[in-house]
Design a protein around this motif. Sequence first.
Motif, PDB file in Angstrom:
ATOM      1  N   UNK A   3      12.728  12.336  -1.614  1.00 11.86           N
ATOM      2  CA  UNK A   3      12.053  11.338  -0.786  1.00 11.86           C
ATOM      3  C   UNK A   3      10.614  11.215  -1.243  1.00 11.86           C
ATOM      4  N   UNK A   4      10.133   9.996  -1.280  1.00 12.36           N
ATOM      5  CA  UNK A   4       8.746   9.730  -1.641  1.00 12.36           C
ATOM      6  C   UNK A   4       8.185   8.701  -0.679  1.00 12.36           C
ATOM      7  N   UNK A   5       6.938   8.883  -0.285  1.00 13.05           N
ATOM      8  CA  UNK A   5       6.273   7.868   0.512  1.00 13.05           C
ATOM      9  C   UNK A   5       6.062   6.651  -0.371  1.00 13.05           C
ATOM     10  N   UNK A   6       6.477   5.482   0.096  1.00 12.06           N
ATOM     11  CA  UNK A   6       6.353   4.243  -0.666  1.00 12.06           C
ATOM     12  C   UNK A   6       5.186   3.399  -0.153  1.00 12.06           C
ATOM     13  N   UNK A   7       5.108   3.233   1.168  1.00  7.02           N
ATOM     14  CA  UNK A   7       4.030   2.447   1.760  1.00  7.02           C
ATOM     15  C   UNK A   7       3.904   2.785   3.235  1.00  7.02           C
ATOM     16  N   UNK A  15      -7.245  -8.452   7.874  1.00  7.97           N
ATOM     17  CA  UNK A  15      -6.690  -7.810   6.674  1.00  7.97           C
ATOM     18  C   UNK A  15      -7.537  -8.075   5.438  1.00  7.97           C
ATOM     19  N   UNK A  16      -8.141  -9.262   5.329  1.00 12.66           N
ATOM     20  CA  UNK A  16      -8.998  -9.562   4.179  1.00 12.66           C
ATOM     21  C   UNK A  16     -10.169  -8.578   4.129  1.00 12.66           C
ATOM     22  N   UNK A  17     -10.852  -8.429   5.242  1.00 13.41           N
ATOM     23  CA  UNK A  17     -12.012  -7.543   5.307  1.00 13.41           C
ATOM     24  C   UNK A  17     -11.615  -6.104   5.028  1.00 13.41           C
ATOM     25  N   UNK A  18     -10.586  -5.626   5.703  1.00 18.78           N
ATOM     26  CA  UNK A  18     -10.205  -4.216   5.602  1.00 18.78           C
ATOM     27  C   UNK A  18      -9.610  -3.850   4.254  1.00 18.78           C
ATOM     28  N   UNK A  19      -8.705  -4.663   3.741  1.00 20.57           N
ATOM     29  CA  UNK A  19      -8.079  -4.363   2.447  1.00 20.57           C
ATOM     30  C   UNK A  19      -9.102  -4.448   1.323  1.00 20.57           C
ATOM     31  N   UNK A  20      -9.954  -5.456   1.360  1.00 23.36           N
ATOM     32  CA  UNK A  20     -10.986  -5.585   0.331  1.00 23.36           C
ATOM     33  C   UNK A  20     -12.013  -4.459   0.418  1.00 23.36           C
ATOM     34  N   UNK A  21     -12.330  -4.021   1.622  1.00 21.60           N
ATOM     35  CA  UNK A  21     -13.256  -2.896   1.791  1.00 21.60           C
ATOM     36  C   UNK A  21     -12.742  -1.675   1.026  1.00 21.60           C
ATOM     37  N   UNK A  22     -11.484  -1.317   1.245  1.00 20.10           N
ATOM     38  CA  UNK A  22     -10.928  -0.136   0.595  1.00 20.10           C
ATOM     39  C   UNK A  22     -10.831  -0.321  -0.916  1.00 20.10           C
ATOM     40  N   UNK A  23     -10.308  -1.444  -1.351  1.00 23.21           N
ATOM     41  CA  UNK A  23     -10.159  -1.684  -2.784  1.00 23.21           C
ATOM     42  C   UNK A  23     -11.517  -1.657  -3.490  1.00 23.21           C
ATOM     43  N   UNK A  37       1.082  -9.691   4.876  1.00 27.44           N
ATOM     44  CA  UNK A  37       0.234  -8.528   4.627  1.00 27.44           C
ATOM     45  C   UNK A  37      -0.596  -8.696   3.357  1.00 27.44           C
ATOM     46  N   UNK A  38      -1.593  -7.829   3.230  1.00 31.19           N
ATOM     47  CA  UNK A  38      -2.323  -7.655   1.980  1.00 31.19           C
ATOM     48  C   UNK A  38      -2.086  -6.223   1.530  1.00 31.19           C
ATOM     49  N   UNK A  39      -1.678  -6.063   0.280  1.00 35.99           N
ATOM     50  CA  UNK A  39      -1.238  -4.773  -0.236  1.00 35.99           C
ATOM     51  C   UNK A  39      -2.309  -4.181  -1.154  1.00 35.99           C
ATOM     52  N   UNK A  43      -2.260   4.389  -7.870  1.00 30.87           N
ATOM     53  CA  UNK A  43      -1.659   4.796  -9.143  1.00 30.87           C
ATOM     54  C   UNK A  43      -0.338   5.536  -8.994  1.00 30.87           C
ATOM     55  N   UNK A  44      -0.112   6.187  -7.864  1.00 27.41           N
ATOM     56  CA  UNK A  44       1.116   6.967  -7.687  1.00 27.41           C
ATOM     57  C   UNK A  44       2.264   6.145  -7.090  1.00 27.41           C
ATOM     58  N   UNK A  45       2.109   4.824  -7.033  1.00 24.81           N
ATOM     59  CA  UNK A  45       3.173   3.954  -6.546  1.00 24.81           C
ATOM     60  C   UNK A  45       3.161   3.712  -5.048  1.00 24.81           C
ATOM     61  N   UNK A  46       2.315   4.388  -4.316  1.00 24.59           N
ATOM     62  CA  UNK A  46       2.203   4.200  -2.868  1.00 24.59           C
ATOM     63  C   UNK A  46       1.273   3.024  -2.601  1.00 24.59           C
ATOM     64  N   UNK A  47       1.523   2.318  -1.505  1.00 29.52           N
ATOM     65  CA  UNK A  47       0.610   1.236  -1.122  1.00 29.52           C
ATOM     66  C   UNK A  47       0.271   1.334   0.359  1.00 29.52           C
ATOM     67  N   UNK A  48      -0.902   0.804   0.687  1.00 32.52           N
ATOM     68  CA  UNK A  48      -1.283   0.583   2.077  1.00 32.52           C
ATOM     69  C   UNK A  48      -1.165  -0.904   2.304  1.00 32.52           C
ATOM     70  N   UNK A  49      -0.383  -1.278   3.308  1.00 33.54           N
ATOM     71  CA  UNK A  49      -0.077  -2.677   3.584  1.00 33.54           C
ATOM     72  C   UNK A  49      -0.845  -3.101   4.839  1.00 33.54           C
ATOM     73  N   UNK A  50      -1.900  -3.856   4.647  1.00 32.20           N
ATOM     74  CA  UNK A  50      -2.774  -4.259   5.752  1.00 32.20           C
ATOM     75  C   UNK A  50      -2.166  -5.441   6.505  1.00 32.20           C
ATOM     76  N   UNK A  51      -2.105  -5.293   7.821  1.00 28.97           N
ATOM     77  CA  UNK A  51      -1.426  -6.267   8.683  1.00 28.97           C
ATOM     78  C   UNK A  51      -2.309  -6.532   9.898  1.00 28.97           C
ATOM     79  N   UNK A  52      -2.645  -7.802  10.117  1.00 30.76           N
ATOM     80  CA  UNK A  52      -3.484  -8.156  11.270  1.00 30.76           C
ATOM     81  C   UNK A  52      -2.778  -7.835  12.576  1.00 30.76           C
ATOM     82  N   UNK A  53      -3.550  -7.296  13.500  1.00 31.52           N
ATOM     83  CA  UNK A  53      -3.037  -6.964  14.818  1.00 31.52           C
ATOM     84  C   UNK A  53      -4.178  -7.138  15.814  1.00 31.52           C
TER      85      UNK A  53
END
Length: 122
Positions: A3-7, A15-23, A37-39, A43-53
Motif C-alpha cells: 500500500x502506498x499513499x497516493x493523494x 484552492x488557487x491561493x493555497x495550492x500556489x502558496x505551497x508550490x 481540484x488543484x493538484x 517527487x514520490x508520486x503523492x499529491x495534495x489535492x486542494x478543494x474549495x470548501x
Amino acid sequence: MSAQLNHTIVWCRDKQTSANYLADLLGLPAPEPFGPMLIVRFDNGVSLDYYDNDPPIASQHYAFLIGDDDFDAAFARLQARKQPWWADPGKQRAEEINDYAGGRRVYFDDPDGHLLEIFTRE
C-alpha cells in the motif's frame, strides 16, 4: 500486501491561493487542475489535492522531507514573506530552528491555518 499513499484532499477556502502558496514555497511545479481540484505533485508520486470548501476549515498537519539546499531556499522564501514560524508544532519556540536528529525543521501556517513543516532529517 503493498500500500502506498497516493493523494489526500486538502480543504481550503481558495484552492488557487493555497495550492500556489505551497508550490511556490517549496519550489514545485505549478499546480495542475483536475476536476474541481488543484493538484500539487511531489517527487514520490503523492499529491495534495486542494478543494474549495466553506469555512470553518479544520486545521491539518502536513510535513515535507526536503534536502538541505531545498530547505535553505524554502526557508528563505518563508522569511521573505515575513511569516511567523516556529521550531515546534505547539508554536512555543518562535523564530527558532529545530535541530532534531541532526537536521533542521520549522513549522508555519498556510493561508487556511494548516500547520506545515519542512525538515531535512527524519
